[in-house]
Every structure is written in C-alpha cells, then in structure tokens.
Design a protein around this motif. Structure first.
Motif, PDB file in Angstrom:
ATOM      1  N   PHE A  13     -20.275  17.356  24.882  1.00 51.70           N
ATOM      2  CA  PHE A  13     -20.367  16.058  24.225  1.00 51.70           C
ATOM      3  C   PHE A  13     -19.407  16.000  23.047  1.00 51.70           C
ATOM      4  CE2 PHE A  13     -24.088  15.899  26.748  1.00 51.70           C
ATOM      5  CZ  PHE A  13     -24.551  14.587  26.787  1.00 51.70           C
ATOM      6  N   ASP A  14     -19.338  14.810  22.463  1.00 48.70           N
ATOM      7  CA  ASP A  14     -18.559  14.619  21.250  1.00 48.70           C
ATOM      8  C   ASP A  14     -19.091  15.522  20.141  1.00 48.70           C
ATOM      9  OD1 ASP A  14     -18.107  13.078  18.512  1.00 48.70           O
ATOM     10  OD2 ASP A  14     -16.599  12.322  19.916  1.00 48.70           O
ATOM     11  N   GLU A  15     -18.194  16.008  19.302  1.00 50.56           N
ATOM     12  CA  GLU A  15     -18.583  16.926  18.224  1.00 50.56           C
ATOM     13  C   GLU A  15     -19.624  16.308  17.297  1.00 50.56           C
ATOM     14  OE1 GLU A  15     -16.482  19.399  14.543  1.00 50.56           O
ATOM     15  OE2 GLU A  15     -15.252  18.390  16.058  1.00 50.56           O
ATOM     16  N   ARG A  16     -19.583  14.997  17.115  1.00 46.26           N
ATOM     17  CA  ARG A  16     -20.561  14.334  16.260  1.00 46.26           C
ATOM     18  C   ARG A  16     -21.974  14.434  16.838  1.00 46.26           C
ATOM     19  NH1 ARG A  16     -17.250   8.794  16.212  1.00 46.26           N
ATOM     20  NH2 ARG A  16     -16.748   9.669  18.269  1.00 46.26           N
ATOM     21  N   ILE A  17     -22.074  14.338  18.160  1.00 44.93           N
ATOM     22  CA  ILE A  17     -23.386  14.454  18.800  1.00 44.93           C
ATOM     23  C   ILE A  17     -23.889  15.880  18.722  1.00 44.93           C
ATOM     24  CG2 ILE A  17     -24.568  14.307  21.018  1.00 44.93           C
ATOM     25  CD1 ILE A  17     -22.844  11.924  21.700  1.00 44.93           C
ATOM     26  N   SER A  18     -23.008  16.830  18.977  1.00 42.72           N
ATOM     27  CA  SER A  18     -23.395  18.241  18.910  1.00 42.72           C
ATOM     28  C   SER A  18     -23.896  18.605  17.523  1.00 42.72           C
ATOM     29  CB  SER A  18     -22.201  19.119  19.293  1.00 42.72           C
ATOM     30  OG  SER A  18     -22.513  20.480  19.184  1.00 42.72           O
ATOM     31  N   SER A  19     -23.197  18.169  16.498  1.00 41.33           N
ATOM     32  CA  SER A  19     -23.600  18.469  15.122  1.00 41.33           C
ATOM     33  C   SER A  19     -24.933  17.815  14.779  1.00 41.33           C
ATOM     34  CB  SER A  19     -22.513  18.006  14.161  1.00 41.33           C
ATOM     35  OG  SER A  19     -22.896  18.209  12.816  1.00 41.33           O
ATOM     36  N   PHE A  20     -25.116  16.565  15.191  1.00 40.71           N
ATOM     37  CA  PHE A  20     -26.374  15.867  14.906  1.00 40.71           C
ATOM     38  C   PHE A  20     -27.550  16.548  15.598  1.00 40.71           C
ATOM     39  CE2 PHE A  20     -29.620  12.747  16.008  1.00 40.71           C
ATOM     40  CZ  PHE A  20     -29.886  12.162  14.777  1.00 40.71           C
ATOM     41  N   ALA A  21     -27.342  16.984  16.849  1.00 38.28           N
ATOM     42  CA  ALA A  21     -28.420  17.635  17.591  1.00 38.28           C
ATOM     43  C   ALA A  21     -28.848  18.938  16.919  1.00 38.28           C
ATOM     44  CB  ALA A  21     -27.971  17.902  19.025  1.00 38.28           C
ATOM     45  N   GLU A  22     -27.895  19.722  16.458  1.00 38.87           N
ATOM     46  CA  GLU A  22     -28.237  20.978  15.794  1.00 38.87           C
ATOM     47  C   GLU A  22     -29.007  20.729  14.499  1.00 38.87           C
ATOM     48  OE1 GLU A  22     -24.593  23.079  15.321  1.00 38.87           O
ATOM     49  OE2 GLU A  22     -24.388  23.567  17.453  1.00 38.87           O
ATOM     50  N   LYS A  23     -28.575  19.741  13.721  1.00 37.02           N
ATOM     51  CA  LYS A  23     -29.290  19.431  12.476  1.00 37.02           C
ATOM     52  C   LYS A  23     -30.696  18.919  12.749  1.00 37.02           C
ATOM     53  CE  LYS A  23     -25.061  18.318   9.910  1.00 37.02           C
ATOM     54  NZ  LYS A  23     -24.270  17.231   9.257  1.00 37.02           N
ATOM     55  N   LYS A  24     -30.849  18.089  13.754  1.00 40.12           N
ATOM     56  CA  LYS A  24     -32.179  17.560  14.069  1.00 40.12           C
ATOM     57  C   LYS A  24     -33.102  18.664  14.563  1.00 40.12           C
ATOM     58  CE  LYS A  24     -34.690  14.019  16.575  1.00 40.12           C
ATOM     59  NZ  LYS A  24     -35.807  14.949  16.863  1.00 40.12           N
ATOM     60  N   PHE A  25     -32.593  19.558  15.376  1.00 40.28           N
ATOM     61  CA  PHE A  25     -33.415  20.668  15.854  1.00 40.28           C
ATOM     62  C   PHE A  25     -33.881  21.544  14.688  1.00 40.28           C
ATOM     63  CE2 PHE A  25     -32.471  21.259  20.670  1.00 40.28           C
ATOM     64  CZ  PHE A  25     -32.948  19.971  20.890  1.00 40.28           C
ATOM     65  N   ARG A  26     -32.997  21.765  13.733  1.00 47.71           N
ATOM     66  CA  ARG A  26     -33.414  22.556  12.570  1.00 47.71           C
ATOM     67  C   ARG A  26     -34.516  21.846  11.797  1.00 47.71           C
ATOM     68  NH1 ARG A  26     -27.798  24.114  12.178  1.00 47.71           N
ATOM     69  NH2 ARG A  26     -27.365  22.348  10.798  1.00 47.71           N
ATOM     70  N   ARG A  27     -34.410  20.536  11.637  1.00 49.81           N
ATOM     71  CA  ARG A  27     -35.457  19.783  10.942  1.00 49.81           C
ATOM     72  C   ARG A  27     -36.774  19.833  11.704  1.00 49.81           C
ATOM     73  NH1 ARG A  27     -31.354  15.819  10.516  1.00 49.81           N
ATOM     74  NH2 ARG A  27     -32.450  14.542  12.066  1.00 49.81           N
ATOM     75  N   ASP A  28     -36.694  19.830  13.016  1.00 49.75           N
ATOM     76  CA  ASP A  28     -37.906  19.851  13.833  1.00 49.75           C
ATOM     77  C   ASP A  28     -38.499  21.248  13.983  1.00 49.75           C
ATOM     78  OD1 ASP A  28     -37.648  17.144  14.191  1.00 49.75           O
ATOM     79  OD2 ASP A  28     -36.684  17.299  16.157  1.00 49.75           O
ATOM     80  N   GLY A  29     -37.815  22.267  13.476  1.00 50.21           N
ATOM     81  CA  GLY A  29     -38.323  23.627  13.587  1.00 50.21           C
ATOM     82  C   GLY A  29     -37.929  24.334  14.863  1.00 50.21           C
ATOM     83  N   ILE A  30     -36.983  23.775  15.609  1.00 53.15           N
ATOM     84  CA  ILE A  30     -36.483  24.428  16.821  1.00 53.15           C
ATOM     85  C   ILE A  30     -35.335  25.352  16.425  1.00 53.15           C
ATOM     86  CG2 ILE A  30     -35.422  24.088  19.084  1.00 53.15           C
ATOM     87  CD1 ILE A  30     -36.721  21.337  19.182  1.00 53.15           C
ATOM     88  N   GLU A  31     -35.481  26.616  16.724  1.00 48.10           N
ATOM     89  CA  GLU A  31     -34.462  27.604  16.348  1.00 48.10           C
ATOM     90  C   GLU A  31     -33.323  27.606  17.366  1.00 48.10           C
ATOM     91  OE1 GLU A  31     -34.134  32.439  15.468  1.00 48.10           O
ATOM     92  OE2 GLU A  31     -36.055  31.507  15.968  1.00 48.10           O
ATOM     93  N   VAL A  32     -32.109  27.460  16.890  1.00 49.70           N
ATOM     94  CA  VAL A  32     -30.924  27.469  17.747  1.00 49.70           C
ATOM     95  C   VAL A  32     -30.102  28.704  17.424  1.00 49.70           C
ATOM     96  CG1 VAL A  32     -28.822  26.267  18.425  1.00 49.70           C
ATOM     97  CG2 VAL A  32     -30.880  24.956  17.868  1.00 49.70           C
TER      98      VAL A  32
END
Length: 649
Positions: free
Chosen positions: A344-363
């Motif tokens: 995906f676009d880099e903006r989507i990838s970055s947003f997904a990683e930040k949201k997962f961290r907020r939700d407590g999902i470890e990446v």
C-alpha cells in the motif's frame, strides 16, 4: 435495420431448417418477431454424458469456482460451447470477507453462493425459461421462433410423438406476453446453453492428450467410481493457489491458514477454545497468558485485517464474557519486511502501524520465523541477528501463496519446471500449450519487453526503408505499440514531462528530433520496460481476467475472420484479440475500530471512519447475488445491535 438484424440472427440460428416463415408484429412500446419452420426430428439423446460431445461444439473445461472461474462463467456464452466445470467445492466464496468470518462479524453462509445457483440465474437471464435460443435483445423487443417436426409415423407404444418446438429470443413485452400462458406440456422446450458441474478435484492434466483426471472428494460410502477422465478442446485453469509455508518446520501441523471458508470457521472455534481453556481452574497466570497469545505471521492485507477483526472481537465482545482474563490477552503481528501493508501507499502503512500501537497490537517487523511448534514459535530478528522463542495459543499463517501440486505437475509437462508460478502470455494462454488458459492466482503474465522487439518495431515503422524514423512514421504504429506493450502507457503517465507518446522522440535536452535512427530510437524507449510489474494475486485481478477470457471465447469465430488486436510486429497481420490489460480500481485495508484505509486510483488515499462506510458499501455491492448481499448487510446490522456470537458451533 433492427428488424433486418433480427431476421439475420434467426436465419443464422435456424439455417438448417428447410422452411422458414416469418411474421412481424410491431407495437407502440414493444416489438415481436415470430418465425415458423418445419424441421427434421431431433434424434439427439436427451442426456449428454461427461464425454459425449454435443455436435459442432467445442468443449471448454473450467477448473475451479473462485473469482476468476466464476467471472468467466458469468459471461461465457454457453450456447457456443459444451461447458463443464470441475471443482472440489460447489460454491463461490467472497474471500475478502473471510477475516470477518473468523470472528463472527459475518456468518460463513452469508458469503457463499452455490455455483449452480449462479449458473442457473445466468442461464435464466440469457434464455427465456427453457428456450433453446440465447436472448440478446433489449427489454422492449422479443423474438419467437416456432418449429414443427415432420409427422411421426411410429406407433405410440414405440415412441412418444414429437412435440412442436417453441424458441424465444428476448424477454420484452411481445415475447413475455406470448409465453406467459404457454402450455409447456404441448411443446418440446429444451435448453441449448448448459453448464455441467462436477464436484471433484482435478489431480492430473494430460496436456499431450487433451484430457484431465478428476477425483471426487465425497467421503460417503456411495457406490460408483470416484475417478473419471474428461476430454477438452479448451482448458481453463482457475484453481487458485495454496498457502506458501516456505518449508518452515511445523507450519502445516501447528498453524491456521486463511484461504478457504473452512479455515475461517476453524479459526473462529479455536479463538473461543483459547478463552475457554484460559479460564479453567488450576492454571497459572503464565499458562493463561500463553493460551491468550494470538500470533499472526504476515503483515499483508489478510494478516492485518484479521488482526484488526480479532482485536475488535476481543475488545467489544469476549472481554465482557471473560472478564477474569481480559488483561492477559495479547495480539502480535510478525512481519519479515520493514513495514506492514508494504504493498500500500506509505501513508497507509504508517497509519496502520500507529493505530495498532494505540490499540495494543504488537507489531514486530524485520523478523523471520524459523519454526513453529504446538506451544511456541521461534523467530530470528534480522537487525540484531538474535533468535528468540515466543509461546502462543494460536498462530495464523498468512505469508503469501504457492503453486498447487496439480499445476506444478502441469508446468513440468509444458517446460516450465524451473519457474515459481505458471506463466502465460498477454492473452492468458499458457506458454507451450495453445489450447490451455490460466487465470487468477495460479498464473502470472509474462509481458513481453519493448526492447526485445525494438529492432522489429523500428523496421515496421520505417516504411520507406530509409534507416531513419520520422515522427509521422512513428505515429502510424504508436497505437499498436500502446496496446501491445502497456508498459509504454504506464511509463508516460509516470513521467510528468511527457504529455504525449511522441515526446519520447526528443533528445536529452528536450529538443525535438525530426528523424531518429535505430540507436536514438532505442535510447528513447530504453526506460519504458522499467514500469513492468507483476499483477498482484487479488480478487480484482482474477475477476477481470475471467471476464476478459470469456469475451475472447465468445468472439473467437468472429475475430478469426476480423482480428481486433494490434499488428503483429513479428510476422504479418494482426493479433486475434487485444491483450489483457488490468485496470486498478483501488484497494481497501480495514483497520478495526470502524476505521479503514483506501488506496484509490489517481494517488488518492482515504483513511478514517468515512472510509469504513465506503468499504461497507463497496463490499455489499460486490456480492454475487441479492441473497448474499442481504445476508451480509443483515449480519453487519446484527453485529451493531447484538454484538458477535461467541458460541462454539
């Protein structure tokens, strides 16, 4: 003109009948055409066996009922071919919603449609009831043909008297009004267009003899042979792909996959089992944590969407039912690359990683899995060159796709043993096999490079054999170049300074060349092939390939006489068809919490709650039937009102 075309079509269909009387009736808002003919008795047996070919029809055997094969069947003119489908499953599954099935957001039966239902509806739409002629008219016109057989001189006990045949083309007012009260018991009503479906798996393709070996997967103790052969004139391979384990030890034995509906149902039961096991008395806190550690290997769209669905399931439903262990739940996504959603676009990838961290999902990125056991997973952290072991309760493996054994065996027969995936040309025909096509995830297109044909293109454009090429000579072949080599168009769109294809014929300083020699022509097109990319293994690509191939098969005879493709630079004449060109309509990535990300054509990126509602509308509209559409929407509504069902069924 319309009436003349109707008469022409009727005469072509019934050109074998010795007598044809045509009566025309026209009305203010509808038209009708009635044709009467006398024909000889139809002595063909009413039932055609698997290897009994219908006269003058080529047999098309389709393997699979996935996105590519179903898209092909939806548009294929069954009146032109003897169509037979071989698939181990008798339904089509809307696979983009499989992650939703794993957590009960959508029920499994809501995303599947029996393939016989799909074929039946298509034949009903293409043919009026059981009429023998294909409907190709608008709803305001109708064509009815009436044929009467010769008198039957046999005694009644020897053979039932031949019924008169009525055929209707069109479902307009005229045709519908006429046949609404037609007594079908008085007439011979047959269907020429038919699709035969065999619930079995193709285990061997014999390319040399144009036949396949099939084996039924039905396990019941039923009589009959479970293996049979099918001959074909054209074979369409659309069996999809299997999960790629990269030969990692323990993956097949200890991991869940997410490719089929059965996989999603199994994951759903396993998630509930993990919670039920975690609350049993006598377990230590560490054992409870292990049972509630969910690991997803693979940070692609499927893995990310499952992680998001699982988080919502746990956060919105399960923690309320299992409050004693709500603080012990852990979700981990392991990705070998540097980022998740790296397609995906880099903006989507970055947003997904930040949201997962907020939700407590470890990446955990930059990690390669070495082995998987029933209790833990061993992986190597690339940046630190360290090997660590992590206990787990459930592992979902979603790291890509691999070639199925039957396709691998076929690749060896056609000289593609050294390739990773089955290779086709730009017309989806398997290289090394003229009458076999491959569509969907099981194959990849080998797009020919411009630089491989650069000298031949130059010679074709240089009409006066002067050794140089003018802009006007280049314009004469540019349309054929753009069609034959789609990477040229992609390259033009990627370069802001190139507004027209003729802008390629400029020197490095941007000045126009009046004439170019072969070396300058090579230089002008030297970077075009850099835009070549393999198509992704997505439902969108597979569906477009199926629709394209059905059109080619439907127009095969017409295009043999009048080719519609670009000119043949190697050889004379034109190609029979235009090569396949994929059109990208965008892609979605649901991220949980009623948020989604979308990458749309034109470098548009949309992220947030509004994108989630766009996802709902698009996925609902893409269902293959109104039945599944209503079921999916009702499942989403039920989840909003009552939550997800946690029963282990």
């Amino acid at each position: 003109m319309a009436i003349l075309s109707f008469l022409s079509r009727a005469s072509r269909i019934y050109k074998g009948y010795p007598k044809l009387l045509v009566l025309c009736t026209l009305g203010l808002s509808s038209g009708g055409l009635v044709a009467y003919s006398e024909s000889q008795l139809d002595t063909r047996a009413p039932h055609v066996g698997p290897n009994e070919k219908e006269p003058e029809k080529k047999r098309v055997v389709v393997l699979g009922t996935g996105w590519a094969s179903t898209s092909l069947l939806k548009d294929l003119d069954a009146s032109l071919y003897d169509v037979q489908v071989v698939s181990p499953r008798n339904y089509f599954a809307f696979t983009p919603l499989l992650p939703s099935v794993t957590c009960g957001t959508v029920e499994a039966r809501s995303i599947v449609e029996p393939i016989r239902n799909i074929v039946k509806k298509l034949l009903s739409n293409g043919y009026f009831n059981k009429s023998t002629a294909r409907s190709s008219w608008s709803s305001s016109g109708g064509l009815v043909t009436y044929s009467e057989s010769q008198p039957d001189t046999r005694a009644p006990h020897e053979k039932e008297p031949k019924k008169k045949r009525v055929v209707v083309l069109g479902t307009g007012w005229a045709g519908t009004s006429l046949l609404k009260d037609l007594d079908a018991s008085l007439y011979d009503i047959q269907r020429k267009g038919e699709v035969k479906i065999w619930e079995a798996e193709c285990v061997k393709i014999d390319a040399a003899n144009n036949k396949i070996l099939c084996r039924s997967n039905i396990e019941n103790n039923l009589v009959g042979n479970r293996e049979f052969f099918l001959e074909y004139d054209y074979l369409v391979i659309g069996v999809g792909a299997q999960v790629n384990t990269f030969n990692t030890p323990g993956v097949k034995e200890n991991c869940h996959f997410l490719k089929e509906v059965e996989d999603a149902q199994k994951i759903r039961r396993s998630v509930i089992d993990c919670f039920e096991a975690a609350i049993l008395p006598g377990l230590s806190e560490e054992e409870r944590r292990t049972n509630l550690h969910f690991i997803i290997v693979g940070g692609g769209p499927t893995g990310v969407e499952f992680a998001a669905e699982l988080h919502d399931f746990l956060d919105e439903d399960l923690v309320k039912l299992y409050p004693a262990v709500k603080d012990l739940v852990r979700i981990t996504v392991i990705q070998s690359g540097d980022h998740i959603l790296n397609t995906f676009d880099e903006r989507i990838s970055s947003f997904a990683e930040k949201k997962f961290r907020r939700d407590g999902i470890e990446v955990q990125t930059g990690c390669r899995v070495l082995s998987v056991s029933d209790k833990d997973i061993t992986m190597k952290v690339k940046s630190k060159e360290e090997v660590c072991t992590i206990p787990h309760g459930l592992v979902v493996w979603s790291t890509g796709i691999g070639t199925r054994p039957v396709v691998r065996d076929f690749m060896e027969q056609v000289g593609q043993a050294k390739r990773r995936v089955l290779e086709t040309n730009e017309w989806l025909r398997v290289k090394g096999c003229e009458n076999v096509y491959a569509i969907g995830d099981c194959a990849t297109i080998d797009q020919r490079k411009v630089m491989e044909d650069i000298l031949i293109i130059f010679e074709a454009a240089d009409k006066d054999n002067s050794g140089t090429l003018t802009v006007e000579e280049f314009k004469d072949v540019v349309d054929d170049i753009l069609i034959r080599y789609p990477q040229v168009d992609h390259y033009l769109k990627s370069q802001q300074n190139l507004k027209d294809v003729t802008d390629l014929l400029k020197d490095p300083q941007g000045n126009d060349w009046q004439e170019v020699n072969v070396e300058q022509f090579k230089l002008a097109l030297s970077h075009v092939d850099s835009q070549m990319k393999s198509l992704p293994a997505t439902a969108q690509v597979a569906a477009q390939q199926g629709a394209y191939l059905s059109r080619c098969l439907n127009h095969r005879i017409q295009c043999e006489e009048n080719p519609e493709g670009p000119r043949r630079f190697r050889g004379s004449g034109r190609h029979q068809f235009r090569p396949f060109q994929y059109k990208h309509f965008g892609q979605f990535a649901p991220l949980g919490g009623e948020q989604a990300a979308a990458e749309l054509p034109g470098d548009w990126v949309s992220i947030g709650h509004s994108t989630q509602w766009l996802w709902y509308s698009v996925y609902a509209s893409k269902q293959v039937s109104w039945r599944t559409r209503m079921l999916v929407v009702s499942d989403w509504t039920r989840r909003f009102i009552f939550g997800r069902d946690s029963s282990r069924i």
